[in-house]
Design a protein around this motif. Structure first.
Motif, PDB file in Angstrom:
ATOM      1  N   PHE A  55       0.823  -1.198   0.000  1.00  0.00           N
ATOM      2  CA  PHE A  55       0.000   0.000   0.000  1.00  0.00           C
ATOM      3  C   PHE A  55       0.865   1.258   0.000  1.00  0.00           C
ATOM      4  N   GLU A  56       1.917   1.260   0.796  1.00  0.00           N
ATOM      5  CA  GLU A  56       2.788   2.430   0.906  1.00  0.00           C
ATOM      6  C   GLU A  56       3.574   2.674  -0.382  1.00  0.00           C
ATOM      7  N   THR A  57       4.142   1.612  -0.955  1.00  0.00           N
ATOM      8  CA  THR A  57       4.902   1.787  -2.199  1.00  0.00           C
ATOM      9  C   THR A  57       3.990   2.171  -3.359  1.00  0.00           C
ATOM     10  N   ARG A  58       2.763   1.694  -3.328  1.00  0.00           N
ATOM     11  CA  ARG A  58       1.795   2.082  -4.363  1.00  0.00           C
ATOM     12  C   ARG A  58       1.511   3.579  -4.284  1.00  0.00           C
ATOM     13  N   ARG A  59       1.432   4.100  -3.078  1.00  0.00           N
ATOM     14  CA  ARG A  59       1.203   5.536  -2.912  1.00  0.00           C
ATOM     15  C   ARG A  59       2.346   6.345  -3.520  1.00  0.00           C
ATOM     16  N   VAL A  60       3.580   5.927  -3.250  1.00  0.00           N
ATOM     17  CA  VAL A  60       4.731   6.639  -3.813  1.00  0.00           C
ATOM     18  C   VAL A  60       4.671   6.621  -5.337  1.00  0.00           C
ATOM     19  N   ALA A  61       4.392   5.453  -5.899  1.00  0.00           N
ATOM     20  CA  ALA A  61       4.352   5.319  -7.356  1.00  0.00           C
ATOM     21  C   ALA A  61       3.301   6.239  -7.970  1.00  0.00           C
ATOM     22  N   GLU A  62       2.135   6.320  -7.341  1.00  0.00           N
ATOM     23  CA  GLU A  62       1.070   7.166  -7.880  1.00  0.00           C
ATOM     24  C   GLU A  62       1.427   8.644  -7.773  1.00  0.00           C
ATOM     25  N   TYR A  63       2.021   9.043  -6.654  1.00  0.00           N
ATOM     26  CA  TYR A  63       2.410  10.446  -6.491  1.00  0.00           C
ATOM     27  C   TYR A  63       3.408  10.865  -7.573  1.00  0.00           C
ATOM     28  N   VAL A  64       4.426  10.047  -7.765  1.00  0.00           N
ATOM     29  CA  VAL A  64       5.486  10.390  -8.715  1.00  0.00           C
ATOM     30  C   VAL A  64       4.958  10.353 -10.150  1.00  0.00           C
ATOM     31  N   ARG A  65       4.142   9.362 -10.449  1.00  0.00           N
ATOM     32  CA  ARG A  65       3.631   9.217 -11.819  1.00  0.00           C
ATOM     33  C   ARG A  65       2.812  10.434 -12.240  1.00  0.00           C
ATOM     34  N   HIS A  66       1.950  10.900 -11.367  1.00  0.00           N
ATOM     35  CA  HIS A  66       1.090  12.026 -11.734  1.00  0.00           C
ATOM     36  C   HIS A  66       1.800  13.371 -11.605  1.00  0.00           C
ATOM     37  N   ALA A  67       2.878  13.412 -10.830  1.00  0.00           N
ATOM     38  CA  ALA A  67       3.611  14.674 -10.680  1.00  0.00           C
ATOM     39  C   ALA A  67       4.379  15.044 -11.944  1.00  0.00           C
ATOM     40  N   LEU A  68       4.554  14.090 -12.842  1.00  0.00           N
ATOM     41  CA  LEU A  68       5.321  14.358 -14.059  1.00  0.00           C
ATOM     42  C   LEU A  68       4.668  15.419 -14.944  1.00  0.00           C
TER      43      LEU A  68
ATOM     44  N   ARG B 234       2.947  20.703  -5.476  1.00  0.00           N
ATOM     45  CA  ARG B 234       1.852  20.685  -4.509  1.00  0.00           C
ATOM     46  C   ARG B 234       2.375  21.176  -3.163  1.00  0.00           C
ATOM     47  N   ALA B 235       1.640  22.068  -2.534  1.00  0.00           N
ATOM     48  CA  ALA B 235       2.050  22.594  -1.227  1.00  0.00           C
ATOM     49  C   ALA B 235       2.093  21.468  -0.195  1.00  0.00           C
ATOM     50  N   PRO B 236       3.045  21.508   0.741  1.00  0.00           N
ATOM     51  CA  PRO B 236       3.156  20.437   1.744  1.00  0.00           C
ATOM     52  C   PRO B 236       1.863  20.182   2.506  1.00  0.00           C
ATOM     53  N   SER B 237       1.101  21.229   2.770  1.00  0.00           N
ATOM     54  CA  SER B 237      -0.137  21.059   3.530  1.00  0.00           C
ATOM     55  C   SER B 237      -1.244  20.404   2.716  1.00  0.00           C
ATOM     56  N   ARG B 238      -1.046  20.298   1.400  1.00  0.00           N
ATOM     57  CA  ARG B 238      -2.071  19.742   0.526  1.00  0.00           C
ATOM     58  C   ARG B 238      -1.837  18.272   0.201  1.00  0.00           C
ATOM     59  N   TRP B 239      -0.805  17.683   0.789  1.00  0.00           N
ATOM     60  CA  TRP B 239      -0.548  16.272   0.540  1.00  0.00           C
ATOM     61  C   TRP B 239      -1.447  15.414   1.424  1.00  0.00           C
ATOM     62  N   PRO B 240      -1.851  14.242   0.926  1.00  0.00           N
ATOM     63  CA  PRO B 240      -2.671  13.346   1.758  1.00  0.00           C
ATOM     64  C   PRO B 240      -1.916  12.918   3.012  1.00  0.00           C
TER      65      PRO B 240
ATOM     66  N   TYR C 223       8.810  10.914   1.066  1.00  0.00           N
ATOM     67  CA  TYR C 223       9.732  10.463   0.021  1.00  0.00           C
ATOM     68  C   TYR C 223       9.378  11.080  -1.329  1.00  0.00           C
ATOM     69  N   ALA C 224       8.086  11.118  -1.646  1.00  0.00           N
ATOM     70  CA  ALA C 224       7.659  11.677  -2.932  1.00  0.00           C
ATOM     71  C   ALA C 224       7.984  13.169  -3.013  1.00  0.00           C
ATOM     72  N   ARG C 225       7.734  13.907  -1.934  1.00  0.00           N
ATOM     73  CA  ARG C 225       8.020  15.348  -1.943  1.00  0.00           C
ATOM     74  C   ARG C 225       9.501  15.618  -2.165  1.00  0.00           C
ATOM     75  N   ARG C 226      10.341  14.874  -1.486  1.00  0.00           N
ATOM     76  CA  ARG C 226      11.780  15.105  -1.613  1.00  0.00           C
ATOM     77  C   ARG C 226      12.329  14.617  -2.948  1.00  0.00           C
ATOM     78  N   SER C 227      11.735  13.587  -3.490  1.00  0.00           N
ATOM     79  CA  SER C 227      12.157  13.129  -4.819  1.00  0.00           C
ATOM     80  C   SER C 227      11.830  14.177  -5.873  1.00  0.00           C
ATOM     81  N   LEU C 228      10.654  14.774  -5.758  1.00  0.00           N
ATOM     82  CA  LEU C 228      10.262  15.804  -6.717  1.00  0.00           C
ATOM     83  C   LEU C 228      11.071  17.080  -6.511  1.00  0.00           C
TER      84      LEU C 228
END
Length: 271
Positions: A46-59, A68-74, A85-90
């Motif tokens: 579940f956790e790795t799926r979340r990372v994958a979805e965040y990164v995929r759509h952030a492209l 996306r503002a930090p306060s707007r993340w799920p 992890y997704a925020r820092r990768s982006l």
């Protein structure tokens, strides 16, 4: 099931084979469940799926330097490292090295945003249709199995009653009693299992989520098409960036929706 599966196929002397098979299956199920809980297989997926979805759509946002503002993340129910992890990768990707010219904005709008939105819209429409079909088919299959169970028991009673009334030989009911006993247990058991898959899978709810997402993306795609049909000189960065944010907001809302559903599904016992 293994304890009675021998009835129509073997004698009581061979029952131990079916009992041993059932014990092996039950042991395997318990072992998989216990190991999965200990190693957090479901949670880690579940956790790795979340990372994958965040990164995929952030492209679709990175080429515009939109984030996306930090306060707007799920917010994760148990862990927050996927969002971290997704925020820092982006953030590590940094700003794009590009000149925000009219041609660049048109290229991003046509080749990236429009394509991404169209693909996601079509995907969610297809997904909603497939999930709704699965929901209906599982319902029908479960109902059919219970109906067959009723028919099986009724048939045996008719055969038994007919034998008592001397309409036909009593041996017909006697010789088929093991088979009807097996069917009387197996059919409702499988029917209940199918119903459990249908309820645990939440196909109808996920279909509704995809329906809503597809409609929102369809509206965004219309706006993108209108901008592309208009004069290139009228296009500015703010319009394209706003559309990118709306796409991101739509897909993040969809992610939050299925997160809320999956987060509440804890496999505590092998069902």
């Amino acid at each position: 099931m293994g304890g009675i599966a021998y009835l129509p196929f073997a004698s009581s002397n061979e029952k131990w084979i079916f009992a041993a098979l059932e014990l092996a299956l039950l042991g395997s199920i318990l072992a998989i469940t216990m190991i999965g809980q200990k190693r957090r297989w479901h949670s880690r997926w579940f956790e790795t799926r979340r990372v994958a979805e965040y990164v995929r759509h952030a492209l679709v946002m990175l080429p515009l330097g939109v984030v996306r503002a930090p306060s707007r993340w799920p917010k994760g129910a148990e862990t927050s490292w996927p969002e971290w992890y997704a925020r820092r990768s982006l953030r590590e990707a940094g700003l794009p090295r590009a000149q925000l010219s009219q041609a660049y904005l048109v290229s991003v709008l046509r080749n990236l945003l429009a394509t991404h939105v169209e693909q996601q819209r079509d995907y969610h429409r297809y997904k909603a249709k497939r999930l709704a079909t699965a929901h209906r088919n599982l319902d029908k299959l479960s109902e059919a199995l219970f109906a067959l169970a009723v028919l099986s028991v009724s048939t045996y009673l008719v055969l038994k009653f007919g034998g008592v009334q001397h309409w036909w030989s009593k041996d017909i009911a006697e010789n088929s009693s093991y088979l009807f006993t097996f069917l009387g247990v197996a059919l409702p058991t499988f029917g209940a299992a199918i119903a459990g898959i249908r309820y645990f899978g939440d196909f109808e709810r996920f279909a509704s989520i995809s329906d809503v997402t597809a409609e929102r993306l369809a509206g965004i795609h219309v706006r993108i098409s209108q901008l592309l049909e208009g004069p290139e000189s009228a296009l500015d960065y703010g319009q394209v960036a706003e559309l990118a944010r709306e796409v991101d907001e739509t897909v993040i809302n969809e992610i939050e929706s299925w997160q809320a559903v999956f987060a509440g599904k804890h496999v505590a016992v092998p069902v």
